[in-house]
Design a protein around this motif. Structure first.
Motif, PDB file in Angstrom:
ATOM      1  N   PRO A 286      29.308   4.750 -20.578  1.00 59.40           N
ATOM      2  CA  PRO A 286      30.183   3.481 -20.580  1.00 59.40           C
ATOM      3  C   PRO A 286      31.005   3.362 -18.948  1.00 59.40           C
ATOM      4  N   GLY A 287      30.818   2.311 -18.555  1.00 50.71           N
ATOM      5  CA  GLY A 287      31.446   2.261 -17.080  1.00 50.71           C
ATOM      6  C   GLY A 287      30.453   2.765 -16.208  1.00 50.71           C
ATOM      7  N   GLY A 288      29.384   3.160 -16.472  1.00 49.87           N
ATOM      8  CA  GLY A 288      28.542   3.686 -15.296  1.00 49.87           C
ATOM      9  C   GLY A 288      27.842   2.532 -14.327  1.00 49.87           C
ATOM     10  N   ARG A 289      27.385   3.176 -13.391  1.00 52.16           N
ATOM     11  CA  ARG A 289      27.000   2.304 -12.395  1.00 52.16           C
ATOM     12  C   ARG A 289      25.420   2.259 -12.183  1.00 52.16           C
ATOM     13  N   PHE A 290      24.648   1.346 -11.755  1.00 55.65           N
ATOM     14  CA  PHE A 290      23.385   1.513 -11.439  1.00 55.65           C
ATOM     15  C   PHE A 290      23.257   0.636  -9.993  1.00 55.65           C
ATOM     16  N   VAL A 291      22.703   1.401  -9.058  1.00 51.17           N
ATOM     17  CA  VAL A 291      22.795   1.186  -7.473  1.00 51.17           C
ATOM     18  C   VAL A 291      21.223   0.736  -7.076  1.00 51.17           C
ATOM     19  N   ILE A 292      21.297  -0.115  -6.516  1.00 56.22           N
ATOM     20  CA  ILE A 292      19.901  -0.899  -5.951  1.00 56.22           C
ATOM     21  C   ILE A 292      20.081  -1.130  -4.402  1.00 56.22           C
ATOM     22  N   GLU A 293      19.202  -0.230  -3.518  1.00 56.25           N
ATOM     23  CA  GLU A 293      18.933  -0.646  -2.150  1.00 56.25           C
ATOM     24  C   GLU A 293      17.685  -1.345  -2.062  1.00 56.25           C
ATOM     25  N   LEU A 294      17.642  -2.899  -1.401  1.00 57.25           N
ATOM     26  CA  LEU A 294      16.421  -3.647  -1.566  1.00 57.25           C
ATOM     27  C   LEU A 294      16.539  -4.494  -0.349  1.00 57.25           C
ATOM     28  N   TRP A 295      15.425  -4.979   0.086  1.00 57.96           N
ATOM     29  CA  TRP A 295      15.346  -5.609   1.265  1.00 57.96           C
ATOM     30  C   TRP A 295      15.500  -7.263   0.614  1.00 57.96           C
ATOM     31  N   VAL A 296      16.125  -8.192   1.672  1.00 62.65           N
ATOM     32  CA  VAL A 296      15.897  -9.745   1.206  1.00 62.65           C
ATOM     33  C   VAL A 296      14.577 -10.052   1.565  1.00 62.65           C
ATOM     34  N   PRO A 297      13.950 -11.018   0.914  1.00 63.82           N
ATOM     35  CA  PRO A 297      12.648 -11.557   1.322  1.00 63.82           C
ATOM     36  C   PRO A 297      12.557 -12.155   2.533  1.00 63.82           C
ATOM     37  N   GLU A 298      11.635 -12.094   3.255  1.00 63.27           N
ATOM     38  CA  GLU A 298      11.487 -12.713   4.602  1.00 63.27           C
ATOM     39  C   GLU A 298      10.839 -13.804   4.477  1.00 63.27           C
ATOM     40  N   THR A 322       1.391  -9.076   3.811  1.00 60.35           N
ATOM     41  CA  THR A 322       0.779 -10.330   3.307  1.00 60.35           C
ATOM     42  C   THR A 322       1.443 -10.851   2.105  1.00 60.35           C
ATOM     43  N   TYR A 323       1.691 -12.093   1.709  1.00 60.59           N
ATOM     44  CA  TYR A 323       2.380 -12.641   0.719  1.00 60.59           C
ATOM     45  C   TYR A 323       1.714 -13.551  -0.025  1.00 60.59           C
ATOM     46  N   ASP A 324       1.899 -13.510  -1.253  1.00 63.07           N
ATOM     47  CA  ASP A 324       1.481 -14.563  -2.560  1.00 63.07           C
ATOM     48  C   ASP A 324       2.755 -15.149  -2.991  1.00 63.07           C
ATOM     49  N   VAL A 325       3.212 -16.155  -2.525  1.00 65.07           N
ATOM     50  CA  VAL A 325       4.445 -16.571  -2.846  1.00 65.07           C
ATOM     51  C   VAL A 325       4.471 -17.223  -4.422  1.00 65.07           C
ATOM     52  N   LEU A 326       3.489 -17.626  -4.936  1.00 61.91           N
ATOM     53  CA  LEU A 326       3.315 -17.760  -6.416  1.00 61.91           C
ATOM     54  C   LEU A 326       3.920 -16.756  -7.308  1.00 61.91           C
ATOM     55  N   LYS A 327       3.398 -15.582  -6.884  1.00 60.92           N
ATOM     56  CA  LYS A 327       3.444 -14.340  -7.787  1.00 60.92           C
ATOM     57  C   LYS A 327       4.773 -13.692  -7.386  1.00 60.92           C
ATOM     58  N   GLN A 328       5.353 -14.016  -6.098  1.00 59.80           N
ATOM     59  CA  GLN A 328       6.509 -13.079  -5.364  1.00 59.80           C
ATOM     60  C   GLN A 328       5.865 -11.765  -5.171  1.00 59.80           C
ATOM     61  N   HIS A 329       4.578 -11.760  -4.811  1.00 59.68           N
ATOM     62  CA  HIS A 329       3.967 -10.397  -4.389  1.00 59.68           C
ATOM     63  C   HIS A 329       3.714 -10.245  -2.975  1.00 59.68           C
ATOM     64  N   VAL A 330       3.895  -9.270  -2.425  1.00 53.55           N
ATOM     65  CA  VAL A 330       3.724  -8.743  -0.874  1.00 53.55           C
ATOM     66  C   VAL A 330       2.957  -7.549  -0.798  1.00 53.55           C
ATOM     67  N   VAL A 331       1.860  -7.380  -0.169  1.00 52.72           N
ATOM     68  CA  VAL A 331       1.428  -6.165   0.108  1.00 52.72           C
ATOM     69  C   VAL A 331       1.545  -5.597   1.450  1.00 52.72           C
ATOM     70  N   SER A 332       2.276  -4.600   1.600  1.00 54.50           N
ATOM     71  CA  SER A 332       2.421  -3.754   2.878  1.00 54.50           C
ATOM     72  C   SER A 332       1.333  -3.262   3.682  1.00 54.50           C
ATOM     73  N   HIS A 333       0.879  -3.446   4.814  1.00 50.86           N
ATOM     74  CA  HIS A 333      -0.293  -2.684   5.338  1.00 50.86           C
ATOM     75  C   HIS A 333       0.547  -2.031   6.226  1.00 50.86           C
ATOM     76  N   HIS A 334       0.352  -0.503   6.287  1.00 55.82           N
ATOM     77  CA  HIS A 334       0.751   0.380   7.379  1.00 55.82           C
ATOM     78  C   HIS A 334      -0.183   0.883   8.201  1.00 55.82           C
TER      79      HIS A 334
END
Length: 396
Positions: A286-298, A322-334
């Motif tokens: 009880p009272g515990g925390r969940f912390v998320i570091e996340l980028w804002v969609p560009e 590359t983005y699929d905005v309907l599914k909110q999917h992005v594939v990062s190509h490194h």
């Protein structure tokens, strides 16, 4: 757009037509093919499938018009595609990929593999299954038996080669000016208790946080990443359970659960991301925390009609999203470049999440937003911030 509806006896003729059209377009009908006899057998088998309680036979509709056939069976051990055909006029439009992506998510939620048989004389289907991460596990007559599982997929993505290259001591996300504030802030949020890292990886954060004096445990899907962690800390120092961060449990109760460096986006459906929040809540006191570091969609950088953005363009490295905005999917190509024309490509799929959507996921799991900053040093979060550190808290 497509949808699935359960087939009825009235669909038998259509299902035969679309199966013949798809098979004929691939040139896989034998020269001595007896269509009348085949239709009689197909109709009998189709009616049996409609009545079978362990099987679901679907008509695939595109723009409300019948365009394909799908048969799926489900058991406690697996989900199996017993057949899929699309009319040639709607092929190569991503429909098959979309259907299999949904079935992969279903199998992942159930903790079972997804299976499919493919004829050896059907190279088009085999290329699709290879791209979706299926692997051959056996043979049945003239068919190969293929299987996909979330565990196997994660180990394929985060394999030994990736794990060996992952750590970049002193630079990038391993730089002290990145790690130092991260560890200090997490230690403060742990508030003297135990911390649990979802997707602990090679221990980039967990190892220095443990050395800082916070007892740390972890959950990790990739065997190779965990092996790298074990070169830095043993199982007594940092206990780890192998499994999916959306469902796996580790013994004990924690004051802090954290997910760093955009990792929640590795869960590719909204349902899995909500499950991740709920799994965090199950581990917290009880009272515990969940912390998320996340980028804002560009997406503001994505002009209409342009499917990709360049995130980084350094002499030895290019990041293309590359983005699929309907599914909110992005594939990062490194792309990593060596000497001359040498280059290596590594792809990572993600489902991006808007901050407001993340807050709603938190509410569904019983959390409230305690704070949101632009980084680990508590810089103010603004409309121009490229990322955020969000702290959610359970009622005490």
């Amino acid at each position: 757009m497509h949808r699935l509806r359960l087939a009825t006896d009235a669909d038998v003729r259509f299902l035969a037509d679309v199966t013949l059209a798809a098979t004929g377009a691939q040139g896989r009908l034998p020269a001595d093919f007896d269509e009348a006899a085949w239709r009689d057998r197909f109709a009998e088998w189709t009616r049996e499938s409609i009545e079978d309680p362990g099987t679901e036979l679907y008509v695939i509709e595109v723009d409300d018009v019948g365009a394909g056939r799908l048969r799926v069976s489900r058991t406690a051990e697996f989900v199996e595609v017993n057949g899929i055909q699309l009319h040639p006029e709607v092929q190569n439009r991503g429909i098959g990929t979309a259907i299999f992506t949904v079935l992969q998510s279903e199998a992942a939620r159930s903790g079972v593999p997804l299976k499919v048989n493919v004829e050896r004389d059907n190279p088009d289907a085999r290329r699709l299954y290879d791209r979706l991460g299926f692997v051959k596990i056996g043979e049945e007559g003239g068919e190969d038996v293929l299987e996909w599982s979330k565990a196997a997929e994660q180990n394929r993505l985060w394999n030994a080669d990736v794990a060996e290259r992952y750590d970049t001591p002193g630079v990038g996300m391993f730089a002290e000016d990145v790690l130092g504030p991260t560890v200090q802030r997490l230690a403060q949020l742990a508030d003297g208790g135990r911390a649990l890292e979802f997707a602990i990886g090679t221990g980039r954060v967990a190892v220095p946080l443990s050395e800082y004096g916070v007892p740390v445990s972890g959950i990790e899907f990739s065997d190779a990443m965990l092996e790298q962690l074990r070169t830095k800390a043993d199982a007594d120092t940092i206990p780890v359970v192998t499994g999916d961060m959306a469902t796996a449990r580790i013994p004990g109760e924690f004051t802090l659960v954290y997910l760093v460096y955009n990792t929640i986006a590795n869960l590719l459906t909204q349902e899995e991301q909500v499950a991740c929040f709920r799994n965090a809540a199950r581990h917290l006191s009880p009272g515990g925390r969940f912390v998320i570091e996340l980028w804002v969609p560009e997406l503001r950088r994505l002009p209409p009609g342009v499917p990709a953005t360049v995130g980084t363009a350094d002499p030895g490295y290019i990041l293309l999203d590359t983005y699929d905005v309907l599914k909110q999917h992005v594939v990062s190509h490194h792309f990593h470049f060596g000497e001359g024309t040498d280059a290596q490509l590594f792809r990572t799929p993600h489902r991006y999440i808007w901050p407001a959507e993340l807050d709603l996921m938190a509410q569904l799991a019983g959390f409230t937003l305690e704070s949101r900053h632009a980084d680990w040093t508590t810089t103010e979060f603004t409309a121009d911030s490229p990322s955020h550190v969000s702290v959610y808290r359970l009622p005490s």
